[in-house]
Write a protein that holds these residues in place. Structure first.
Motif, PDB file in Angstrom:
ATOM      1  N   LYS A   1      19.853 -23.785  29.027  1.00 17.36           N
ATOM      2  CA  LYS A   1      19.166 -23.536  27.776  1.00 17.36           C
ATOM      3  C   LYS A   1      19.115 -22.035  27.516  1.00 17.36           C
ATOM      4  O   LYS A   1      18.911 -21.257  28.446  1.00 17.36           O
ATOM      5  CB  LYS A   1      17.729 -24.068  27.828  1.00 17.36           C
ATOM      6  N   VAL A   2      19.280 -21.643  26.259  1.00 13.72           N
ATOM      7  CA  VAL A   2      19.130 -20.231  25.927  1.00 13.72           C
ATOM      8  C   VAL A   2      17.652 -19.954  25.686  1.00 13.72           C
ATOM      9  O   VAL A   2      16.934 -20.772  25.105  1.00 13.72           O
ATOM     10  CB  VAL A   2      19.970 -19.840  24.687  1.00 13.72           C
ATOM     11  N   SER A   3      17.185 -18.821  26.166  1.00 11.61           N
ATOM     12  CA  SER A   3      15.792 -18.425  26.006  1.00 11.61           C
ATOM     13  C   SER A   3      15.684 -17.432  24.856  1.00 11.61           C
ATOM     14  O   SER A   3      16.378 -16.412  24.846  1.00 11.61           O
ATOM     15  CB  SER A   3      15.291 -17.787  27.312  1.00 11.61           C
ATOM     16  N   ILE A   4      14.843 -17.733  23.867  1.00 17.95           N
ATOM     17  CA  ILE A   4      14.665 -16.820  22.729  1.00 17.95           C
ATOM     18  C   ILE A   4      13.273 -16.186  22.800  1.00 17.95           C
ATOM     19  O   ILE A   4      12.289 -16.829  23.148  1.00 17.95           O
ATOM     20  CB  ILE A   4      14.896 -17.520  21.373  1.00 17.95           C
ATOM     21  N   ARG A   5      13.216 -14.890  22.442  1.00 16.83           N
ATOM     22  CA  ARG A   5      11.984 -14.115  22.624  1.00 16.83           C
ATOM     23  C   ARG A   5      11.079 -14.146  21.401  1.00 16.83           C
ATOM     24  O   ARG A   5       9.882 -14.344  21.506  1.00 16.83           O
ATOM     25  CB  ARG A   5      12.323 -12.648  22.931  1.00 16.83           C
ATOM     26  N   ASN A   6      11.659 -13.911  20.238  1.00 21.92           N
ATOM     27  CA  ASN A   6      10.869 -13.746  19.014  1.00 21.92           C
ATOM     28  C   ASN A   6      11.350 -14.738  17.956  1.00 21.92           C
ATOM     29  O   ASN A   6      12.109 -14.362  17.055  1.00 21.92           O
ATOM     30  CB  ASN A   6      10.993 -12.312  18.488  1.00 21.92           C
ATOM     31  N   PRO A   7      10.933 -16.003  18.059  1.00 28.46           N
ATOM     32  CA  PRO A   7      11.501 -17.043  17.195  1.00 28.46           C
ATOM     33  C   PRO A   7      11.310 -16.816  15.706  1.00 28.46           C
ATOM     34  O   PRO A   7      12.111 -17.307  14.897  1.00 28.46           O
ATOM     35  CB  PRO A   7      10.771 -18.315  17.655  1.00 28.46           C
ATOM     36  N   HIS A   8      10.265 -16.071  15.325  1.00 32.10           N
ATOM     37  CA  HIS A   8       9.982 -15.897  13.897  1.00 32.10           C
ATOM     38  C   HIS A   8      10.466 -14.552  13.350  1.00 32.10           C
ATOM     39  O   HIS A   8      10.255 -14.255  12.170  1.00 32.10           O
ATOM     40  CB  HIS A   8       8.486 -16.065  13.645  1.00 32.10           C
ATOM     41  N   ALA A   9      11.107 -13.741  14.177  1.00 29.73           N
ATOM     42  CA  ALA A   9      11.633 -12.453  13.725  1.00 29.73           C
ATOM     43  C   ALA A   9      12.798 -12.665  12.766  1.00 29.73           C
ATOM     44  O   ALA A   9      13.718 -13.431  13.046  1.00 29.73           O
ATOM     45  CB  ALA A   9      12.068 -11.619  14.916  1.00 29.73           C
ATOM     46  N   ILE A  10      12.747 -11.985  11.631  1.00 33.16           N
ATOM     47  CA  ILE A  10      13.783 -12.130  10.606  1.00 33.16           C
ATOM     48  C   ILE A  10      14.715 -10.933  10.647  1.00 33.16           C
ATOM     49  O   ILE A  10      14.285  -9.781  10.685  1.00 33.16           O
ATOM     50  CB  ILE A  10      13.146 -12.260   9.205  1.00 33.16           C
ATOM     51  N   ARG A  11      16.016 -11.220  10.636  1.00 34.02           N
ATOM     52  CA  ARG A  11      17.033 -10.165  10.689  1.00 34.02           C
ATOM     53  C   ARG A  11      18.075 -10.400   9.576  1.00 34.02           C
ATOM     54  O   ARG A  11      18.331 -11.548   9.201  1.00 34.02           O
ATOM     55  CB  ARG A  11      17.768 -10.181  12.035  1.00 34.02           C
ATOM     56  N   PRO A  12      18.717  -9.334   9.098  1.00 31.15           N
ATOM     57  CA  PRO A  12      19.805  -9.482   8.119  1.00 31.15           C
ATOM     58  C   PRO A  12      21.118  -9.804   8.832  1.00 31.15           C
ATOM     59  O   PRO A  12      21.989  -8.960   9.000  1.00 31.15           O
ATOM     60  CB  PRO A  12      19.841  -8.116   7.431  1.00 31.15           C
ATOM     61  N   TRP A  13      21.279 -11.047   9.285  1.00 26.41           N
ATOM     62  CA  TRP A  13      22.466 -11.462  10.043  1.00 26.41           C
ATOM     63  C   TRP A  13      23.704 -11.468   9.154  1.00 26.41           C
ATOM     64  O   TRP A  13      23.668 -11.924   8.015  1.00 26.41           O
ATOM     65  CB  TRP A  13      22.269 -12.868  10.602  1.00 26.41           C
ATOM     66  N   GLN A  14      24.832 -11.014   9.690  1.00 25.98           N
ATOM     67  CA  GLN A  14      26.095 -11.076   8.954  1.00 25.98           C
ATOM     68  C   GLN A  14      27.252 -11.055   9.940  1.00 25.98           C
ATOM     69  O   GLN A  14      27.168 -10.458  11.016  1.00 25.98           O
ATOM     70  CB  GLN A  14      26.224  -9.912   7.979  1.00 25.98           C
ATOM     71  N   GLU A  33      26.838 -31.195  22.217  1.00 23.79           N
ATOM     72  CA  GLU A  33      26.670 -31.524  23.636  1.00 23.79           C
ATOM     73  C   GLU A  33      26.337 -30.315  24.492  1.00 23.79           C
ATOM     74  O   GLU A  33      27.010 -29.303  24.444  1.00 23.79           O
ATOM     75  CB  GLU A  33      27.962 -32.152  24.181  1.00 23.79           C
ATOM     76  N   GLY A  34      25.272 -30.419  25.275  1.00 24.37           N
ATOM     77  CA  GLY A  34      24.942 -29.391  26.255  1.00 24.37           C
ATOM     78  C   GLY A  34      24.252 -28.167  25.708  1.00 24.37           C
ATOM     79  O   GLY A  34      23.920 -27.254  26.449  1.00 24.37           O
ATOM     80  N   ALA A  35      24.011 -28.109  24.377  1.00 16.44           N
ATOM     81  CA  ALA A  35      23.397 -26.926  23.779  1.00 16.44           C
ATOM     82  C   ALA A  35      21.913 -27.152  23.551  1.00 16.44           C
ATOM     83  O   ALA A  35      21.501 -28.195  23.041  1.00 16.44           O
ATOM     84  CB  ALA A  35      24.077 -26.592  22.451  1.00 16.44           C
ATOM     85  N   ALA A  36      21.098 -26.182  23.940  1.00 14.08           N
ATOM     86  CA  ALA A  36      19.656 -26.280  23.736  1.00 14.08           C
ATOM     87  C   ALA A  36      19.041 -24.887  23.853  1.00 14.08           C
ATOM     88  O   ALA A  36      19.646 -23.977  24.413  1.00 14.08           O
ATOM     89  CB  ALA A  36      19.036 -27.211  24.770  1.00 14.08           C
ATOM     90  N   TYR A  37      17.838 -24.743  23.297  1.00 11.96           N
ATOM     91  CA  TYR A  37      17.146 -23.468  23.428  1.00 11.96           C
ATOM     92  C   TYR A  37      15.676 -23.713  23.732  1.00 11.96           C
ATOM     93  O   TYR A  37      15.147 -24.812  23.531  1.00 11.96           O
ATOM     94  CB  TYR A  37      17.291 -22.627  22.152  1.00 11.96           C
ATOM     95  N   GLN A  38      15.036 -22.682  24.232  1.00 15.36           N
ATOM     96  CA  GLN A  38      13.610 -22.736  24.495  1.00 15.36           C
ATOM     97  C   GLN A  38      12.991 -21.400  24.141  1.00 15.36           C
ATOM     98  O   GLN A  38      13.636 -20.352  24.259  1.00 15.36           O
ATOM     99  CB  GLN A  38      13.339 -23.061  25.967  1.00 15.36           C
ATOM    100  N   VAL A  39      11.739 -21.429  23.685  1.00 12.93           N
ATOM    101  CA  VAL A  39      11.027 -20.195  23.353  1.00 12.93           C
ATOM    102  C   VAL A  39      10.393 -19.650  24.619  1.00 12.93           C
ATOM    103  O   VAL A  39       9.679 -20.358  25.331  1.00 12.93           O
ATOM    104  CB  VAL A  39       9.957 -20.448  22.284  1.00 12.93           C
ATOM    105  N   ASN A  40      10.688 -18.396  24.925  1.00 12.66           N
ATOM    106  CA  ASN A  40      10.155 -17.759  26.123  1.00 12.66           C
ATOM    107  C   ASN A  40       8.863 -17.023  25.776  1.00 12.66           C
ATOM    108  O   ASN A  40       8.889 -15.899  25.265  1.00 12.66           O
ATOM    109  CB  ASN A  40      11.190 -16.798  26.709  1.00 12.66           C
ATOM    110  N   SER A  41       7.741 -17.646  26.054  1.00  3.46           N
ATOM    111  CA  SER A  41       6.442 -17.044  25.721  1.00  3.46           C
ATOM    112  C   SER A  41       6.063 -15.922  26.680  1.00  3.46           C
ATOM    113  O   SER A  41       5.117 -15.167  26.439  1.00  3.46           O
ATOM    114  CB  SER A  41       5.347 -18.108  25.741  1.00  3.46           C
ATOM    115  N   ASN A  42       6.822 -15.788  27.781  1.00  3.22           N
ATOM    116  CA  ASN A  42       6.532 -14.746  28.765  1.00  3.22           C
ATOM    117  C   ASN A  42       7.475 -13.546  28.632  1.00  3.22           C
ATOM    118  O   ASN A  42       7.609 -12.757  29.558  1.00  3.22           O
ATOM    119  CB  ASN A  42       6.645 -15.310  30.185  1.00  3.22           C
TER     120      ASN A  42
END
Length: 360
Positions: free
Chosen positions: A219-232, A284-293
């Motif tokens: 699983k990929v660990s994400i730090r700031n789930p609500h952070a908005i970025r100008p992705w391109q 298949e096999g893809a997942a993420y989790q929010v890393n609160s730590n």
């Protein structure tokens, strides 16, 4: 942007071994430019520079922009028409642990590039690539315009604001627009939003972290789930850089200023939206989790750019929306994992992008 303009044109590109630099090197090669790259060795393993055999179509010099004497000697030997400065320490979180290196590379390195260019009378156009993070970000609900104050909370962001100030000082002092007929050099800066694309394996970036997790079946660990970025997609701003360099070379002082290159407002998504879309793309096999730590180091939660100037003055427009960009990244990495020829695959992506119509 004219392919005939670039054919045979001598380009000195710093940072060619990095993610963005490798994509730009491939694009310049496909346009027929004579590219000389100057950079440190590729920063990660694997890396796009080696995976896509970027070196085969250019002259690659391993060097450090912090070494002024070596840089000046090399640039004088190459005697380029155009300088594109992309070499940088590009990571926010790394800059907290290595602030001296970050400032030495991003501020003094920029000064060294401009000083080396000042010593070369053949150069007609210089583009300094900085970052959207150069602004004094108050996390306001609109895009930042080019005439707004520089700033930066963390060492990386602040170093990019400093690099913009260095650029402005050199333009005023040595490449003054009013004295263009005397020196013949047009100097601009480019500020791009968060670039994503195939072949990025940098640490502490969402897309590379996701791809590493997929390859390791984790699983990929994400730090700031609500952070908005100008992705391109990385090819979006690179097209802007190429268009701007041509304008600098052909029309000079009219374009000697800063330009923002970012996505349409609807493509400014939060981190969790990006992660969720990638999970659906891989299935298949893809997942993420929010890393609160996750580390408490400060990272901006909201940042957008106003790209009206690039739209109106350059005629630059985004072509691939965020969904297309993410799908392109997924298919690129699938091709890589399947052992395909990634040089040809990447060149095909460039060709496909170049032939696509703008969305506006």
């Amino acid at each position: 942007m004219s392919s005939s303009f670039w054919a045979g044109r001598s380009v000195f590109l710093t940072g060619h071994t990095g993610f963005k630099g490798s994509w730009l090197s491939l694009w310049l090669q496909s346009l027929g430019a004579e590219v000389t790259g100057y950079a440190l060795k590729p920063p990660t393993q694997p890396n796009l520079f080696e995976v896509a055999s970027v070196e085969k179509g250019m002259r690659s010099i391993i060097g450090d922009i912090r070494d002024l004497d070596s840089l000046k000697k090399t640039m004088k030997e190459v005697n380029p028409d155009i300088v594109i400065h992309m070499a940088a320490q590009p990571l926010v979180r790394y800059s907290y642990s290595n602030p001296v290196e970050t400032y030495a590379t991003n501020v003094m390195g920029t000064l060294h590039v401009l000083e080396a260019a000042r010593d070369n009378k053949n150069i007609k156009a210089i583009l300094n690539v900085t970052s959207d993070k150069c602004y004094d970000n108050k996390e306001i609900d609109r895009g930042y315009r080019e005439d707004e104050p520089m700033g930066g909370f963390d060492p990386y962001s602040n170093s990019k604001g400093c690099a913009e100030l260095v650029t402005s000082a050199y333009r005023n002092s040595f490449f003054n627009i009013a004295k263009y007929k005397e020196h013949g050099v047009a100097l601009a800066s480019a500020r791009a939003g968060n670039v994503i694309g195939g072949g990025d394996w940098a640490e502490d970036r969402l897309i590379p972290d996701f791809m590493r997790a997929i390859e390791a079946n984790q699983k990929v660990s994400i730090r700031n789930p609500h952070a908005i970025r100008p992705w391109q997609h990385v090819l979006e701003p690179l097209q802007g850089y190429l268009m701007l360099c041509q304008k600098l070379y052909e029309e000079g002082p009219s374009f000697s200023e800063s330009f923002n290159f970012g996505p349409d407002e609807k493509d400014a998504k939060n981190v969790e939206w990006i992660a969720s879309h990638l999970v659906k793309a891989w299935c298949e096999g893809a997942a993420y989790q929010v890393n609160s730590n996750a580390s408490s180091l400060h990272e901006a939660h909201f940042l957008k750019l106003d790209c009206t100037k690039a739209h109106q003055k350059l005629g630059w427009q985004p072509k691939w929306d965020i969904r297309v960009a993410l799908d392109k990244i997924s298919t690129w990495h699938r091709a890589y994992l399947n052992g395909e020829d990634m040089a040809q695959y990447s060149l095909n992506d460039i060709k496909m992008y170049a032939s696509a119509n703008s969305r506006n």
